[in-house]
Write a protein that holds these residues in place. Structure first.
Motif, PDB file in Angstrom:
ATOM      1  N   PRO A   1       0.813  -1.221   0.000  1.00 20.45           N
ATOM      2  CA  PRO A   1       0.000   0.000   0.000  1.00 20.45           C
ATOM      3  C   PRO A   1       0.846   1.270   0.000  1.00 20.45           C
ATOM      4  CG  PRO A   1      -0.810  -1.579   1.624  1.00 20.45           C
ATOM      5  CD  PRO A   1       0.498  -2.104   1.129  1.00 20.45           C
ATOM      6  N   ARG A   2       0.363   2.279  -0.712  1.00 30.59           N
ATOM      7  CA  ARG A   2       1.006   3.604  -0.697  1.00 30.59           C
ATOM      8  C   ARG A   2       0.280   4.552   0.234  1.00 30.59           C
ATOM      9  NH1 ARG A   2       1.341  -0.190  -4.802  1.00 30.59           N
ATOM     10  NH2 ARG A   2       2.649   0.474  -6.546  1.00 30.59           N
ATOM     11  N   ARG A   3      -1.026   4.342   0.403  1.00 31.23           N
ATOM     12  CA  ARG A   3      -1.831   5.159   1.317  1.00 31.23           C
ATOM     13  C   ARG A   3      -2.550   4.213   2.267  1.00 31.23           C
ATOM     14  NH1 ARG A   3      -6.011   7.803  -2.135  1.00 31.23           N
ATOM     15  NH2 ARG A   3      -6.639   8.756  -0.163  1.00 31.23           N
ATOM     16  N   LEU A   4      -2.554   4.575   3.541  1.00 30.27           N
ATOM     17  CA  LEU A   4      -3.062   3.671   4.569  1.00 30.27           C
ATOM     18  C   LEU A   4      -4.030   4.382   5.505  1.00 30.27           C
ATOM     19  CD1 LEU A   4      -2.840   0.945   6.224  1.00 30.27           C
ATOM     20  CD2 LEU A   4      -0.975   2.052   7.474  1.00 30.27           C
ATOM     21  N   PHE A   5      -5.051   3.638   5.913  1.00 35.12           N
ATOM     22  CA  PHE A   5      -5.868   4.046   7.062  1.00 35.12           C
ATOM     23  C   PHE A   5      -5.913   2.836   7.983  1.00 35.12           C
ATOM     24  CE2 PHE A   5      -9.276   5.029   9.842  1.00 35.12           C
ATOM     25  CZ  PHE A   5      -9.428   6.412   9.828  1.00 35.12           C
ATOM     26  N   ASP A   6      -5.343   2.976   9.174  1.00 34.37           N
ATOM     27  CA  ASP A   6      -5.289   1.881  10.144  1.00 34.37           C
ATOM     28  C   ASP A   6      -6.368   2.127  11.199  1.00 34.37           C
ATOM     29  OD1 ASP A   6      -4.692   0.156  12.287  1.00 34.37           O
ATOM     30  OD2 ASP A   6      -2.553   0.198  11.861  1.00 34.37           O
ATOM     31  N   THR A   7      -7.404   1.311  11.186  1.00 34.89           N
ATOM     32  CA  THR A   7      -8.533   1.544  12.092  1.00 34.89           C
ATOM     33  C   THR A   7      -8.162   1.293  13.551  1.00 34.89           C
ATOM     34  OG1 THR A   7      -9.312  -0.684  11.510  1.00 34.89           O
ATOM     35  CG2 THR A   7     -10.363   1.175  10.392  1.00 34.89           C
ATOM     36  N   GLU A   8      -7.230   0.385  13.810  1.00 33.76           N
ATOM     37  CA  GLU A   8      -6.803   0.186  15.203  1.00 33.76           C
ATOM     38  C   GLU A   8      -6.038   1.399  15.710  1.00 33.76           C
ATOM     39  OE1 GLU A   8      -4.357  -3.152  17.728  1.00 33.76           O
ATOM     40  OE2 GLU A   8      -3.287  -1.897  16.305  1.00 33.76           O
ATOM     41  N   LEU A   9      -5.103   1.887  14.920  1.00 34.51           N
ATOM     42  CA  LEU A   9      -4.313   3.040  15.318  1.00 34.51           C
ATOM     43  C   LEU A   9      -5.196   4.277  15.464  1.00 34.51           C
ATOM     44  CD1 LEU A   9      -1.606   4.197  16.002  1.00 34.51           C
ATOM     45  CD2 LEU A   9      -1.014   4.200  13.568  1.00 34.51           C
ATOM     46  N   ALA A  10      -6.170   4.428  14.575  1.00 33.39           N
ATOM     47  CA  ALA A  10      -7.121   5.542  14.712  1.00 33.39           C
ATOM     48  C   ALA A  10      -7.863   5.441  16.037  1.00 33.39           C
ATOM     49  CB  ALA A  10      -8.102   5.534  13.543  1.00 33.39           C
TER      50      ALA A  10
ATOM     51  N   ALA B   1     -14.340  10.611  10.515  1.00 30.83           N
ATOM     52  CA  ALA B   1     -15.155  11.745  10.962  1.00 30.83           C
ATOM     53  C   ALA B   1     -14.782  12.146  12.392  1.00 30.83           C
ATOM     54  CB  ALA B   1     -16.638  11.378  10.871  1.00 30.83           C
ATOM     55  N   GLU B   2     -14.548  11.176  13.265  1.00 30.45           N
ATOM     56  CA  GLU B   2     -14.159  11.484  14.646  1.00 30.45           C
ATOM     57  C   GLU B   2     -12.796  12.149  14.700  1.00 30.45           C
ATOM     58  OE1 GLU B   2     -14.788   8.678  17.850  1.00 30.45           O
ATOM     59  OE2 GLU B   2     -16.026   7.441  16.532  1.00 30.45           O
ATOM     60  N   LEU B   3     -11.872  11.663  13.897  1.00 28.79           N
ATOM     61  CA  LEU B   3     -10.543  12.274  13.858  1.00 28.79           C
ATOM     62  C   LEU B   3     -10.624  13.722  13.388  1.00 28.79           C
ATOM     63  CD1 LEU B   3      -8.535   9.304  12.293  1.00 28.79           C
ATOM     64  CD2 LEU B   3      -8.179  10.238  14.587  1.00 28.79           C
ATOM     65  N   THR B   4     -11.448  13.953  12.386  1.00 33.65           N
ATOM     66  CA  THR B   4     -11.617  15.312  11.877  1.00 33.65           C
ATOM     67  C   THR B   4     -12.214  16.218  12.944  1.00 33.65           C
ATOM     68  OG1 THR B   4     -11.947  14.450   9.632  1.00 33.65           O
ATOM     69  CG2 THR B   4     -12.690  16.699  10.070  1.00 33.65           C
ATOM     70  N   GLU B   5     -13.262  15.745  13.603  1.00 29.31           N
ATOM     71  CA  GLU B   5     -13.945  16.558  14.619  1.00 29.31           C
ATOM     72  C   GLU B   5     -13.028  16.863  15.803  1.00 29.31           C
ATOM     73  OE1 GLU B   5     -18.004  16.342  17.405  1.00 29.31           O
ATOM     74  OE2 GLU B   5     -17.557  14.780  15.936  1.00 29.31           O
ATOM     75  N   SER B   6     -12.163  15.912  16.163  1.00 30.03           N
ATOM     76  CA  SER B   6     -11.286  16.104  17.330  1.00 30.03           C
ATOM     77  C   SER B   6      -9.987  16.814  16.987  1.00 30.03           C
ATOM     78  CB  SER B   6     -10.972  14.747  17.961  1.00 30.03           C
ATOM     79  OG  SER B   6     -10.259  13.925  17.047  1.00 30.03           O
ATOM     80  N   GLY B   7      -9.780  17.150  15.709  1.00 31.55           N
ATOM     81  CA  GLY B   7      -8.555  17.825  15.310  1.00 31.55           C
ATOM     82  C   GLY B   7      -7.348  16.901  15.240  1.00 31.55           C
TER      83      GLY B   7
END
Length: 404
Positions: A111-120, A181-187
């Protein structure tokens, strides 16, 4: 009175259980379908840890809007580079990415771009971040996790295992969207992006020079002759495990290696009297084990392994008060700073700043201690920009007070 949330069990994949992709023609069709799909791609991998040698993938699951779910057998299709090329621009969603990335790299998927749901989840302060718990907490859905420790090298894979595997990626993109969405809202979205990039940029761990030293229970072994027995038995076990594609612990448990090092059996009968050698696999190789012990007994003193030498990092923190009381005080002060900041930002302290970074900073602090020198040291130790921005000044303040 608070109304209890209804949890809905996830019992079947939306499109049913897909057929396992096990030939090049079927893989080509999957690649084309996922290339036409839209949005992030949910990915998971199943291994056979505890059953087979190494940590290779035995099933790779993917799901994308417009493409559905695919279950790929990487034993029959060991090269997923075409899929990797097709998804080069896509965001890949993984849960606990650092666990799956090495086996995905092995089959050509990087992968070149990642979203890790555990780390989030960690950055957002969720107390429990296993996939099943996160799906239930965030989405109100229940995943059955009964086959996570199964032997995924089994062929053919049972239908209920395939159902479980398909469901693991069924709602992973939905979980990603909610956490985004939560990450965005919490900055914290930019913080998360830095963390995801760091996971992707982490180099493979170099081979250990003496991997046998990680044998569980080796701390009980007090002399170098006994250490030689551990080394010889470990090496023999590793060769047998590799040749037979078995997890080393299934060939001979660590407890058997340590017991033999302590007892130093001289005969086959003495070896069989060690309880940890009573397993069927252990008995099958009794001659090999005894030969390994005898080799260690016969080694000249100059070829015996020495006690492990310290690494390049600081000593264990529990030794600091005796070794360097001033460093112990610095460590306590720095930990207090990081803990307070972590509580303020609702995340574990180890995610705000890695414990190894805190230890190295306080064992050998910069001279003089200033905001600038602490910032420089944190960057050199691998702290991310967001971590440095939050911690450098308060750490510099705490350390400068002790220096003064």
């Amino acid at each position: 009175m608070t109304e209890e949330r209804t949890i809905v069990p996830l019992l079947e994949p939306r499109e049913g259980i897909p057929a396992v992709i096990a030939d090049d023609a079927a893989l080509t069709r999957v690649v084309e379908a996922f290339a036409r799909g839209e949005g992030p791609v949910a990915v998971d991998a199943e291994r056979a840890s505890g059953y087979r040698y190494g940590n290779r993938a035995y099933l790779v699951q993917l799901r994308r809007e417009g493409a559905g779910t695919a279950l790929i057998d990487p034993i029959s299709c060991p090269d997923l580079s075409s899929l990797d090329t097709a998804l080069a621009e896509a965001e890949i969603v993984l849960h606990a990415a650092s666990q799956d990335l090495p086996c995905l790299f092995e089959v050509g998927f990087s992968p070149r771009r990642l979203f890790d749901t555990e780390l989030a989840g960690r950055l957002l302060g969720y107390e429990r971040v296993g996939l099943g718990t996160m799906v239930e907490t965030v989405l109100g859905l229940r995943l059955e996790k009964g086959h996570s420790a199964a032997d995924w090298s089994t062929r053919p894979l049972p239908e209920d295992w395939l159902r479980y595997a398909a469901l693991d990626v069924e709602v992973l993109v939905e979980l990603r969207d909610s956490l985004h969405a939560e990450l965005t809202e919490s900055g914290k979205l930019e913080w998360a992006r830095e963390e995801f990039a760091a996971v992707l940029g982490m180099p493979p761990a170099p081979p250990r020079s003496d991997p046998w030293r990680r044998t569980s229970g080796i701390h009980k072994v007090r002399n170098v002759r006994a250490l030689a027995i551990v080394r010889e038995l470990w090496t023999m076990r590793d060769r047998i495990a590799r040749e037979n594609d078995l997890a080393p612990g299934r060939v001979l448990p660590d407890s058997a290696i340590v017991a033999a090092a302590l007892d130093v059996p001289r005969t086959r009968k003495a070896l069989t009297e060690i309880s940890a050698f009573t397993g069927r696999s252990a008995r099958r190789h009794m001659s090999d084990w005894l030969n390994a012990v005898n080799r260690a007994r016969a080694l000249p003193d100059g070829q015996l392994p020495q006690p492990s030498t310290p690494g390049d990092g600081p000593p264990p923190a529990n030794r600091w008060p005796d070794r360097d009381p001033a460093a112990a005080k610095r460590l306590a002060a720095a930990r207090a700073v990081v803990t307070a900041l972590a509580e303020e930002h609702h995340m574990p302290a180890e995610n705000l700043l890695q414990p190894d970074v805190v230890r190295r900073l306080t064992w050998e602090p910069p001279e003089p201690v200033t905001d600038e020198t602490v910032t420089e040291r944190l960057r050199a130790l691998g702290a991310r920009a967001w971590q440095v921005s939050l911690t450098a000044d308060p750490l510099a303040t705490a350390l400068s007070r002790l220096a003064g």
